[in-house]
Design a protein around this motif. Structure first.
Motif, mmCIF file in Angstrom:
data_model
loop_
_atom_site.group_PDB
_atom_site.id
_atom_site.type_symbol
_atom_site.label_atom_id
_atom_site.label_comp_id
_atom_site.label_asym_id
_atom_site.label_seq_id
_atom_site.Cartn_x
_atom_site.Cartn_y
_atom_site.Cartn_z
ATOM 1 N N ARG A 19 0.520 -1.161 -0.167
ATOM 2 C CA ARG A 19 0.062 -0.362 -0.102
ATOM 3 C C ARG A 19 1.116 1.791 -0.067
ATOM 4 N N ASN A 22 2.431 1.864 -3.456
ATOM 5 C CA ASN A 22 1.725 1.650 -4.117
ATOM 6 C C ASN A 22 1.782 3.920 -3.898
ATOM 7 N N LEU A 23 0.943 3.852 -2.880
ATOM 8 C CA LEU A 23 0.864 5.646 -1.999
ATOM 9 C C LEU A 23 2.355 6.471 -2.767
ATOM 10 N N LEU A 26 2.105 6.674 -6.630
ATOM 11 C CA LEU A 26 1.173 7.693 -6.682
ATOM 12 C C LEU A 26 1.426 9.378 -6.523
ATOM 13 N N VAL A 71 -8.352 9.145 -12.424
ATOM 14 C CA VAL A 71 -8.480 8.043 -11.056
ATOM 15 C C VAL A 71 -9.259 9.209 -10.656
ATOM 16 N N GLY A 74 -12.082 11.167 -5.567
ATOM 17 C CA GLY A 74 -11.933 9.718 -3.917
ATOM 18 C C GLY A 74 -10.704 10.009 -3.153
ATOM 19 N N GLU A 75 -9.856 8.991 -4.212
ATOM 20 C CA GLU A 75 -8.376 8.842 -3.799
ATOM 21 C C GLU A 75 -7.671 10.102 -4.452
ATOM 22 N N GLY A 78 -8.097 12.648 -1.112
ATOM 23 C CA GLY A 78 -7.132 12.225 -0.409
ATOM 24 C C GLY A 78 -5.719 12.404 0.038
ATOM 25 N N LEU A 79 -5.304 11.517 -0.905
ATOM 26 C CA LEU A 79 -3.795 12.020 -1.253
ATOM 27 C C LEU A 79 -3.499 13.593 -1.933
#
Ligand code: C2E
Ligand code: CA
Ligand code: CA
Ligand code: CA
Length: 279
Positions: A19, A22-23, A26, A71, A74-75, A78-79
């Motif tokens: 995770r 991935n973050l 991104l 994308v 929502g994603e 937040g990021l």
């Protein structure tokens, strides 16, 4: 406690590592998304139940990631909030939305309005009000053209910078829309303190409006509250003709949702606005 902690760590480690990797990936991409012009605004129409015409649009950001495709916010949001990239991204969104609105007001509808979402994190940034003013000025827009969508929790935040920024926006003549109204704090004091112009009934209340008497009662109460306070009320997430009828009969001012139009690129919205102006 120590032992339990160690077990948790062992149990979660592989997933967490994936995770986090991935973050980080991104985040690395997101840092360049603005420069590489990978961000795009979609717009969703808001229709007046008095005139049955499009009176406003909400700007919704999309990120066209080179490998992962579209994308959803929502994603992305937040990021962006976690990494403070929401500052440059939020500024890009606002400037882009203002330029687009100025164009549509010039060629299609001089009264059209634009709703732009602001994250609470953006209110921690010094100079937010000045940035809003500069985006309006650069686009040649009057402040009344813009609706800034914020959440109830922001208006309950007593941080002096937040209060100062909200006061400056009020002095500029900008209206606030309360997004997801009814899902946050229940205090209503802020409706008097800040320049609130619209309440947006959250999608979760609209969804079961015909089946759930509790949801229907909440919608009725929000519409009445708005009417007494002389605020406009916008229902979001309207998907069926039955929901639309219900809201019309109940005196809702504006509706937004897939039934009226999905969020779409500027060209599609422009075609809708042009058709709307003809009939
Ligand atoms: P929101 O402000 O509550 O926006 C409404 C969301 O509901 C949008 O999701 C929209 O596509 C979706 N929606 C609209 N009509 C319907 C409907 O009839 N049915 C259903 N099921 N959904 C509908 P989206 O575009 O994925 O945005 C999600 C959230 O991300 C937004 O919720 C907003 O909080 C945030 N967001 C989007 N763009 C921005 C932005 O530019 N800045 C900031 N700070 N937040 C943004
Ligand atoms: Ca919104
Ligand atoms: Ca909302
Ligand atoms: Ca929402």
């Amino acid at each position: 406690v120590k032992q339990q902690g160690r077990n948790d760590f062992a149990f979660f480690r592989p997933e967490m590592r994936v995770r986090i990797a991935n973050l980080l990936q991104l985040e690395k991409h997101l840092r360049h998304a603005v420069d590489r012009e990978e961000l795009k605004l979609f717009y969703q129409p808001q229709v007046s139940l008095e005139t049955d015409r499009i009176v406003g649009v909400e700007a919704l950001v999309r990120w066209r990631h080179p490998e992962r495709g579209l994308v959803l916010p929502g994603e992305l949001i937040g990021l962006a909030e976690e990494t403070r990239l929401i500052f440059p991204i939020g500024e890009w969104v606002l400037r882009q939305a203002c330029r687009q609105l100025a164009r549509w007001r010039q060629v299609l509808d001089p009264g059209l309005r634009m709703a732009v979402n602001l994250s609470a994190v953006q209110f921690q940034q010094p100079g937010l009000a000045e940035m809003v003013r500069s985006a309006l000025d650069d686009a040649g827009l009057e402040p009344q053209a813009l609706e800034l969508e914020v959440t109830e929790s922001l208006l309950m935040d007593n941080a002096s910078r937040t209060v100062e920024t909200l006061t400056m926006l009020k002095e500029m003549g900008i209206q606030l829309s309360i997004d997801d109204f009814g899902t946050g704090y229940s205090s209503l004091v802020y409706l008097k303190r800040f320049p609130v112009g619209q309440l947006k009934i959250d999608r979760s209340f609209v969804r079961d409006i015909l089946e759930d008497s509790g949801d229907a009662a909440i919608c009725t109460a929000i519409i009445a509250l708005a009417s007494y306070l002389r605020l406009e009320v916008v229902a979001e997430g309207v998907e069926t003709p039955e929901q639309l009828d219900w809201l019309r009969r109940s005196g809702c001012d504006r509706v937004q949702g897939y039934l009226l139009g999905r969020p779409a690129p500027a060209a599609e919205i422009e075609a809708m606005l042009a058709r709307d102006a003809e009939v």
